[in-house]
Scaffold this active site. Structure first.
Site, PDB file in Angstrom:
ATOM      1  N   HIS A  66       0.822  -1.208   0.000  1.00 41.67           N
ATOM      2  CA  HIS A  66       0.000   0.000   0.000  1.00 41.67           C
ATOM      3  C   HIS A  66       0.858   1.261   0.000  1.00 41.67           C
ATOM      4  O   HIS A  66       0.378   2.328  -0.406  1.00 41.67           O
ATOM      5  CB  HIS A  66      -0.944  -0.009   1.199  1.00 41.67           C
ATOM      6  CG  HIS A  66      -2.163  -0.848   0.979  1.00 41.67           C
ATOM      7  ND1 HIS A  66      -3.443  -0.405   1.237  1.00 41.67           N
ATOM      8  CD2 HIS A  66      -2.301  -2.108   0.503  1.00 41.67           C
ATOM      9  CE1 HIS A  66      -4.317  -1.352   0.934  1.00 41.67           C
ATOM     10  NE2 HIS A  66      -3.647  -2.393   0.491  1.00 41.67           N
ATOM     11  N   HIS A 193      -1.848 -12.920  -0.914  1.00 37.42           N
ATOM     12  CA  HIS A 193      -3.075 -13.204  -0.175  1.00 37.42           C
ATOM     13  C   HIS A 193      -3.098 -14.621   0.386  1.00 37.42           C
ATOM     14  O   HIS A 193      -4.108 -15.033   0.951  1.00 37.42           O
ATOM     15  CB  HIS A 193      -4.291 -12.977  -1.073  1.00 37.42           C
ATOM     16  CG  HIS A 193      -4.580 -11.540  -1.340  1.00 37.42           C
ATOM     17  ND1 HIS A 193      -5.542 -11.118  -2.241  1.00 37.42           N
ATOM     18  CD2 HIS A 193      -4.028 -10.406  -0.836  1.00 37.42           C
ATOM     19  CE1 HIS A 193      -5.564  -9.786  -2.274  1.00 37.42           C
ATOM     20  NE2 HIS A 193      -4.650  -9.341  -1.421  1.00 37.42           N
ATOM     21  N   THR A 243      -3.781 -19.877   6.240  1.00 38.36           N
ATOM     22  CA  THR A 243      -3.470 -18.452   6.316  1.00 38.36           C
ATOM     23  C   THR A 243      -2.238 -18.122   7.155  1.00 38.36           C
ATOM     24  O   THR A 243      -1.691 -17.033   7.050  1.00 38.36           O
ATOM     25  CB  THR A 243      -4.694 -17.686   6.860  1.00 38.36           C
ATOM     26  OG1 THR A 243      -4.474 -16.289   6.750  1.00 38.36           O
ATOM     27  CG2 THR A 243      -4.946 -18.032   8.335  1.00 38.36           C
ATOM     28  N   ASP A 247       2.379 -20.126   1.360  1.00 39.26           N
ATOM     29  CA  ASP A 247       2.518 -21.249   0.435  1.00 39.26           C
ATOM     30  C   ASP A 247       1.693 -20.973  -0.812  1.00 39.26           C
ATOM     31  O   ASP A 247       1.348 -19.820  -1.079  1.00 39.26           O
ATOM     32  CB  ASP A 247       2.100 -22.559   1.124  1.00 39.26           C
ATOM     33  CG  ASP A 247       0.678 -22.502   1.684  1.00 39.26           C
ATOM     34  OD1 ASP A 247      -0.096 -21.606   1.270  1.00 39.26           O
ATOM     35  OD2 ASP A 247       0.343 -23.350   2.534  1.00 39.26           O
TER      36      ASP A 247
END
Length: 319
Positions: A66, A193, A243, A247
């Site tokens: 960001h 993500h 999470t 990976d």
């Protein structure tokens, strides 16, 4: 059409040329003499923070992203609002969402004691992002250093330049192309993500209204994300099913229609990026290698070097 294509090629060539100049001004051993313990201080603080809260690894990675996508990697995202400007922290993509500021403050405080006025906040963000990925089991890469810090920030540009989780594939490709990234590189960076969580308000429309989603997966998320708007808006769901580990599960989830955000599943929805998602879902080594390269490229977005900007003593305000 030919003229348009030629213009795009010229712009791309110019961008890569300028990127090469910026990269040449950065160096992996920039602090080897001026602050030889800088990297170990950053790594130690990041490791402690991520050990305490796994989610912090994703938060620090996201801070770097960001920062770089709004006027370059200059730590502008860390600046608090002043009477002279409204900064990026309260922009829509960041407000009540970005985290990790306190970790950066801790790192900066330690570095100021060890090497006053030497290590920039922008470099701290870049190294902390890398160390977070490594701590969570992901790849490593060599971070070019020597960035300096901005003396202003832009609320408007943060709202304009950061890709929305509601974007369709064509708009995602366009948003990343404006920053010099190809569609495959966009897929690679989206692989970040594989760690982190997202608030219910971001995914509610997808899990209740979209059809390109595994119904059992959607049902499981709905338990934590009730339908009424305003109820449970800040409840968190994991961006992929592992999470806490960096990976390639994110890409496996996309193939199985278990992408959590609309923009995630757009990467595997019958479009041009399907093949890259398939590759990464089957080959984690390829994803790791490409991710490191993409992060180096992202970290080279319009850095301030030489006499530009400053080295902030406090990452939240200018000197």
């Amino acid at each position: 059409m030919a003229l348009f294509s030629s213009s795009i090629l010229s712009f791309s060539t110019l961008f890569l040329f300028m990127l090469g100049i910026a990269s040449a001004q950065l160096s992996s051993n920039f602090y080897s003499s001026s602050c030889p313990t800088a990297l170990s201080i950053i790594r130690g603080t990041v490791n402690t923070a991520v050990s305490k809260e796994k989610r912090m690894g994703a938060s620090l990675l996201r801070l770097h992203f960001h920062d770089c996508f709004v006027n370059g990697c200059d730590a502008s995202v860390l600046l608090d609002d002043t009477i002279n400007f409204t900064g990026e922290k309260t922009a829509m993509p960041n407000a009540n969402s970005l985290r990790g500021y306190e970790v950066i403050d801790t790192i900066k405080s330690q570095l100021e004691k060890q090497c006053p006025g030497v290590v920039s906040c922008a470099d701290i963000l870049a190294v902390a992002a890398r160390d977070s990925v490594v701590k969570l089991g992901g790849t490593t890469w060599t971070v070019p250093l020597g960035r300096r810090d901005a003396t202003t920030a832009s609320f408007v540009d943060a709202n304009k330049n950061l890709p929305s989780p509601s974007l369709n594939l064509s708009d995602l490709i366009s948003a990343f192309r404006k920053k010099g990234f190809t569609a495959p590189e966009m897929v690679t960076l989206s692989g970040g993500h594989t760690i982190g969580q997202v608030q219910c308000k971001v995914i509610r429309d997808r899990i209740y209204n979209e059809t390109n989603i595994d119904p059992n997966f959607a049902a499981s998320i709905k338990k934590n994300c009730p339908r009424p708007v305003g109820v449970g808006d800040t409840n968190l769901s994991s961006l992929d099913q592992t999470t806490r580990v960096f990976d390639n599960t994110y890409f496996k989830d996309l193939v199985n229609k278990k992408g959590l955000m609309h923009s995630d599943q757009q990467l595997f929805n019958g479009g041009s990026t399907n093949s890259r998602v398939n590759t990464y879902s089957q080959n984690s080594a390829k994803f790791f290698s490409d991710f490191g390269c993409a992060m180096i490229k992202m970290g080279n977005l319009s850095p301030l070097t030489g006499s530009k900007g400053e080295i902030r003593t406090n990452c939240r305000k200018t000197n």
